[in-house]
Write a protein that holds these residues in place. Structure first.
Motif, PDB file in Angstrom:
ATOM      1  N   GLU A 196       0.814  -1.219   0.000  1.00  0.00           N
ATOM      2  CA  GLU A 196       0.000   0.000   0.000  1.00  0.00           C
ATOM      3  C   GLU A 196       0.849   1.271   0.000  1.00  0.00           C
ATOM      4  OE1 GLU A 196      -2.556   0.287   3.390  1.00  0.00           O
ATOM      5  OE2 GLU A 196      -3.969   1.592   2.324  1.00  0.00           O
ATOM      6  N   TYR A 197       1.901   1.248   0.799  1.00  0.00           N
ATOM      7  CA  TYR A 197       2.702   2.463   0.941  1.00  0.00           C
ATOM      8  C   TYR A 197       3.938   2.461   0.045  1.00  0.00           C
ATOM      9  CZ  TYR A 197      -0.156   2.973   5.155  1.00  0.00           C
ATOM     10  OH  TYR A 197      -1.197   3.092   6.040  1.00  0.00           O
ATOM     11  N   TYR A 230       8.406   5.459   1.182  1.00  0.00           N
ATOM     12  CA  TYR A 230       8.858   5.352  -0.207  1.00  0.00           C
ATOM     13  C   TYR A 230       9.849   6.461  -0.510  1.00  0.00           C
ATOM     14  CZ  TYR A 230       8.852   5.403  -5.279  1.00  0.00           C
ATOM     15  OH  TYR A 230       9.239   5.380  -6.588  1.00  0.00           O
ATOM     16  N   HIS A 239      11.049  14.951 -10.346  1.00  0.00           N
ATOM     17  CA  HIS A 239      10.625  15.913  -9.324  1.00  0.00           C
ATOM     18  C   HIS A 239      10.958  17.337  -9.790  1.00  0.00           C
ATOM     19  CE1 HIS A 239      11.074  12.404  -6.276  1.00  0.00           C
ATOM     20  NE2 HIS A 239       9.828  12.504  -6.690  1.00  0.00           N
ATOM     21  N   MET A 256      -0.324  12.408  -3.136  1.00  0.00           N
ATOM     22  CA  MET A 256       0.454  11.276  -2.594  1.00  0.00           C
ATOM     23  C   MET A 256       1.896  11.749  -2.451  1.00  0.00           C
ATOM     24  SD  MET A 256      -1.710   9.971  -5.226  1.00  0.00           S
ATOM     25  CE  MET A 256      -3.236   9.031  -5.150  1.00  0.00           C
ATOM     26  N   ALA A 257       2.124  12.533  -1.425  1.00  0.00           N
ATOM     27  CA  ALA A 257       3.352  13.337  -1.369  1.00  0.00           C
ATOM     28  C   ALA A 257       4.585  12.590  -0.896  1.00  0.00           C
ATOM     29  CB  ALA A 257       3.116  14.532  -0.465  1.00  0.00           C
ATOM     30  N   ASN A 276      -0.115  15.609   1.037  1.00  0.00           N
ATOM     31  CA  ASN A 276      -0.811  14.551   1.771  1.00  0.00           C
ATOM     32  C   ASN A 276      -0.186  13.190   1.488  1.00  0.00           C
ATOM     33  OD1 ASN A 276      -3.241  13.230   3.046  1.00  0.00           O
ATOM     34  ND2 ASN A 276      -3.351  12.363   0.976  1.00  0.00           N
ATOM     35  N   ASP A 277      -0.166  12.334   2.506  1.00  0.00           N
ATOM     36  CA  ASP A 277       0.191  10.929   2.277  1.00  0.00           C
ATOM     37  C   ASP A 277      -0.532  10.065   3.298  1.00  0.00           C
ATOM     38  OD1 ASP A 277       2.629   9.537   0.521  1.00  0.00           O
ATOM     39  OD2 ASP A 277       1.938   8.335   2.217  1.00  0.00           O
ATOM     40  N   LEU A 278      -0.990   8.909   2.838  1.00  0.00           N
ATOM     41  CA  LEU A 278      -1.755   8.012   3.702  1.00  0.00           C
ATOM     42  C   LEU A 278      -0.866   7.315   4.742  1.00  0.00           C
ATOM     43  CD1 LEU A 278      -4.540   6.681   4.159  1.00  0.00           C
ATOM     44  CD2 LEU A 278      -3.928   4.961   2.466  1.00  0.00           C
ATOM     45  N   ASN A 279       0.403   7.129   4.393  1.00  0.00           N
ATOM     46  CA  ASN A 279       1.319   6.409   5.283  1.00  0.00           C
ATOM     47  C   ASN A 279       1.713   7.304   6.472  1.00  0.00           C
ATOM     48  OD1 ASN A 279       3.488   5.178   6.499  1.00  0.00           O
ATOM     49  ND2 ASN A 279       4.634   4.802   4.612  1.00  0.00           N
ATOM     50  N   SER A 282       5.304   8.335   6.385  1.00  0.00           N
ATOM     51  CA  SER A 282       5.611   9.368   5.372  1.00  0.00           C
ATOM     52  C   SER A 282       5.210  10.733   5.924  1.00  0.00           C
ATOM     53  CB  SER A 282       4.841   9.121   4.081  1.00  0.00           C
ATOM     54  OG  SER A 282       5.227   7.923   3.510  1.00  0.00           O
ATOM     55  N   GLU A 304      -4.119  11.417   5.081  1.00  0.00           N
ATOM     56  CA  GLU A 304      -5.399  10.740   4.860  1.00  0.00           C
ATOM     57  C   GLU A 304      -5.428  10.125   3.464  1.00  0.00           C
ATOM     58  OE1 GLU A 304      -8.701  13.883   3.986  1.00  0.00           O
ATOM     59  OE2 GLU A 304      -7.302  14.772   5.402  1.00  0.00           O
ATOM     60  N   ASP A 305      -6.513   9.468   3.169  1.00  0.00           N
ATOM     61  CA  ASP A 305      -6.628   8.843   1.857  1.00  0.00           C
ATOM     62  C   ASP A 305      -6.734   9.918   0.769  1.00  0.00           C
ATOM     63  OD1 ASP A 305      -7.237   6.655  -0.048  1.00  0.00           O
ATOM     64  OD2 ASP A 305      -9.114   7.784  -0.194  1.00  0.00           O
ATOM     65  N   GLY A 306      -5.925   9.749  -0.280  1.00  0.00           N
ATOM     66  CA  GLY A 306      -5.853  10.746  -1.342  1.00  0.00           C
ATOM     67  C   GLY A 306      -7.192  10.999  -2.016  1.00  0.00           C
ATOM     68  N   ASN A 366       1.318  11.008  -7.639  1.00  0.00           N
ATOM     69  CA  ASN A 366       2.376  10.068  -8.007  1.00  0.00           C
ATOM     70  C   ASN A 366       2.235   8.758  -7.227  1.00  0.00           C
ATOM     71  OD1 ASN A 366       4.596   8.700  -8.839  1.00  0.00           O
ATOM     72  ND2 ASN A 366       6.092  10.001  -7.795  1.00  0.00           N
TER      73      ASN A 366
HETATM   74  C1  LIG Z   1       5.246   6.279  -5.496  1.00  0.00           C
HETATM   75  S1  LIG Z   1       5.115   7.004  -3.912  1.00  0.00           S
HETATM   76  C2  LIG Z   1       5.409   8.692  -4.353  1.00  0.00           C
HETATM   77  C3  LIG Z   1       5.886   9.530  -3.251  1.00  0.00           C
HETATM   78  C4  LIG Z   1       6.396  10.908  -3.663  1.00  0.00           C
HETATM   79  N1  LIG Z   1       5.379  11.714  -4.268  1.00  0.00           N
HETATM   80  C5  LIG Z   1       7.574  10.773  -4.615  1.00  0.00           C
HETATM   81  O1  LIG Z   1       7.512  11.277  -5.738  1.00  0.00           O
HETATM   82  O2  LIG Z   1       8.586  10.182  -4.232  1.00  0.00           O
HETATM   83  C6  LIG Z   1       3.421   6.914  -3.590  1.00  0.00           C
HETATM   84  C7  LIG Z   1       2.989   7.397  -2.226  1.00  0.00           C
HETATM   85  O3  LIG Z   1       1.582   7.270  -2.162  1.00  0.00           O
HETATM   86  C8  LIG Z   1       1.229   6.957  -0.827  1.00  0.00           C
HETATM   87  N2  LIG Z   1      -0.123   6.385  -0.862  1.00  0.00           N
HETATM   88  C9  LIG Z   1      -0.503   5.123  -1.121  1.00  0.00           C
HETATM   89  N3  LIG Z   1      -1.836   5.028  -1.116  1.00  0.00           N
HETATM   90  C10 LIG Z   1      -2.315   6.257  -0.853  1.00  0.00           C
HETATM   91  C11 LIG Z   1      -3.618   6.793  -0.733  1.00  0.00           C
HETATM   92  N4  LIG Z   1      -4.700   6.037  -0.864  1.00  0.00           N
HETATM   93  N5  LIG Z   1      -3.736   8.094  -0.446  1.00  0.00           N
HETATM   94  C12 LIG Z   1      -2.647   8.888  -0.301  1.00  0.00           C
HETATM   95  N6  LIG Z   1      -1.394   8.428  -0.401  1.00  0.00           N
HETATM   96  C13 LIG Z   1      -1.228   7.134  -0.687  1.00  0.00           C
HETATM   97  C14 LIG Z   1       2.326   6.009  -0.382  1.00  0.00           C
HETATM   98  O4  LIG Z   1       2.420   5.970   1.017  1.00  0.00           O
HETATM   99  C15 LIG Z   1       3.551   6.615  -1.054  1.00  0.00           C
HETATM  100  O5  LIG Z   1       4.212   7.491  -0.200  1.00  0.00           O
END
Ligand SMILES: C[S@@+](CC[C@H](N)C(=O)[O-])C[C@H]1O[C@@H](n2cnc3c(N)ncnc32)[C@H](O)[C@@H]1O
Length: 465
Positions: A196-197, A230, A239, A256-257, A276-279, A282, A304-306, A366
């Motif tokens: 998930e994360y 991540y 980036h 999904m920061a 925002n990030d769900l983890n 993170s 929270e959830d994106g 992302n």
């Molecule tokens: C591929 S990573 C990208 C992180 C960052 N933006 C980067 O460019 O390195 C995806 C991120 O999405 C987060 N994530 C996963 N499911 C999510 C959700 N439902 N809502 C928000 N964030 C979520 C993960 O925890 C992870 O940090």
């Protein structure tokens, strides 16, 4: 340190081969190589002799080996006498092998040709050379496990099956040859790929199991536990590209920061980012990066959830009053004489408040494995009563996704736009000059990462549920 007698000198200038080594034996690489050297009679002439012999091709060429050495005779060495190592085929006891330049220098008594025993060992070989000497034969076909990613002090390998029996050896050599590496890990399976994360399972191959790292990107410092969040150093160009799309004073929603590789550098540029990030991990390290890089005025973290965050953030931004006081330079010279001062005087600096906008200019998502499925969250984003009567500029949406790799990307680009259109219920098409599918990078032999950017269609944004 005996050399096998059958070895020719040229062969000894490569590291010895031992494909059954399982535990690193550094002393195995020690060799004494019988060579010849030019004894330089006058120490004033050292560079002249070296230049002449390098030009004529009579010098020893072995990368990383110093060719000017102390004379092997201790009494001469004590008086500063040097010698210059010669090519292996030039033998001190065979004048026929000397060639014209060396023969002439000897006859002019500039140099003498003497035997020289070169000691060479583990430290003189590169990671690549040692790998070629200890890994299975296929290695020679360019299949070496040279690729690893560096995250702070951690080297992250993703070893192929055939190298697993040698994993500790590989890790040890890698650590020896890269002084900034303190821990070497290997990804153990693909379960993490789908986690998930976006974290992964790993095993420690060398060094302590300490994945608390510090990395720098775009002049921002990030500290985090690489086991729990991540991070991908290979995304730094992406980036940078994305942040370049944002203008100072704009508001950006990073859905999904992660730990903030878009958000924090953007904040440094004076862009308001809701990140925002769900983890929870993170979020914790994102918060840390915001403080560490002094961007709290511009970057706000959420956890929270994106999918839910997209709408909520749009509504909350509208009712949030926030601004950042900034000192800006006034026009440098007064143009007219007035009550405040004489014509031509410097008006200096003035303080202004940069107001956070009421609408996001960009949404970034992302999470390539599934971000596209979050697009329905944009349907009706501005349909609520709070937005009635507002003049709302439509944001750009940047959604990352995976796709097939091919010689021609056009069919894949069109497929991504079709998927986006279906999910958002309005056309997203490459005919629109603002729509772009950007080819980010290869992730596997047949898989690529893309970023689809498009202006949110008004009909989707205002659609009533
Ligand atoms: C591929 S990573 C990208 C992180 C960052 N933006 C980067 O460019 O390195 C995806 C991120 O999405 C987060 N994530 C996963 N499911 C999510 C959700 N439902 N809502 C928000 N964030 C979520 C993960 O925890 C992870 O940090």
């Amino acid at each position: 340190m005996m050399n096998p007698p059958e070895l020719q000198t040229e062969e000894m200038l490569r590291p010895p081969v031992n494909r059954s080594m399982r535990v690193l034996d550094r002393s195995f690489f020690n060799r004494r190589i019988p060579l010849s050297a030019a004894r330089i009679f006058n120490s004033q002439n050292i560079s002249a002799v070296r230049n002449t012999l390098t030009k004529s091709g009579d010098g020893l060429f072995l990368p990383r080996i110093t060719t000017i050495r102390k004379d092997p005779d201790p009494s001469l060495a004590a008086s500063g006498r040097k010698c210059y190592l010669l090519r292996p085929s030039l033998k001190h006891n065979d004048q026929g092998s000397w060639g014209p330049t060396v023969s002439e220098m000897v006859s002019q008594q500039n140099i003498g040709v003497i035997p020289y025993e070169l000691e060479i060992g583990y430290n003189d070989w590169t990671y690549q050379e040692i790998m070629e000497a200890i890994l299975p034969e296929e290695a020679a076909e360019g299949e070496l496990p040279t690729g690893f990613t560096n995250v702070g002090h951690v080297a992250h390998l993703n070893l192929r099956e055939q190298y697993l029996p040698h994993k500790h050896l590989i890790a040890q050599v890698l650590m020896d040859k890269n002084t900034s590496v303190r821990t070497v890990i290997n990804k153990v399976d693909n379960v993490g790929e789908e986690s998930e994360y976006r974290t992964f399972q790993y095993e420690v191959l060398a060094g302590p199991d300490d994945l608390m790292v510090e990395v720098s990107e775009e002049n921002c410092l990030f500290r985090f536990d690489y086991a729990k969040v991540y991070w991908n150093s290979r995304l730094n160009t992406e980036h940078h590209r994305m942040v370049n799309n944002f203008k100072p004073g704009e508001a950006v929603c990073d859905v999904m920061a992660g730990v903030g590789p878009f958000a924090v550098p953007a904040g440094k540029k004076g862009i308001f980012v809701w990140a925002n990030d769900l983890n929870p991990d993170s979020y914790k390290w994102l918060d840390d990066a915001i403080t560490r890089n002094k961007v709290a005025n511009y970057v706000r973290p959420f956890n929270e959830d994106g999918g839910k965050f997209i709408k909520r953030a749009a509504v909350e931004l509208l009712s949030t009053d926030h601004g950042v006081k900034k000192v800006v330079k006034g026009p440098s010279k007064r143009k007219t004489l007035n009550a405040d001062g004489p014509k031509g005087a410097d008006v200096g600096e003035q303080s202004v408040v940069i107001k956070q906008p009421k609408f996001f200019s960009h949404f970034v998502m992302n999470l390539p494995a599934s971000a596209i499925t979050f697009l329905p969250s944009f349907i009706g984003i501005y349909a609520g009563p709070e937005f009635a009567g507002q003049e709302i500029p439509m944001p750009m949406v940047h959604v990352y996704t995976f796709g097939l790799k091919g010689d021609d990307n056009t069919p894949e680009f069109e497929r991504i736009c079709r998927d986006a259109s279906e999910l958002i219920g309005a056309p997203v098409t490459l005919d629109d000059p603002e729509t772009e599918v950007f080819d980010v990078r290869d992730v596997a032999p047949k898989k690529r990462m893309f970023c689809c950017s498009f202006r949110l269609p008004r009909e989707a944004a205002f659609r009533k549920p």
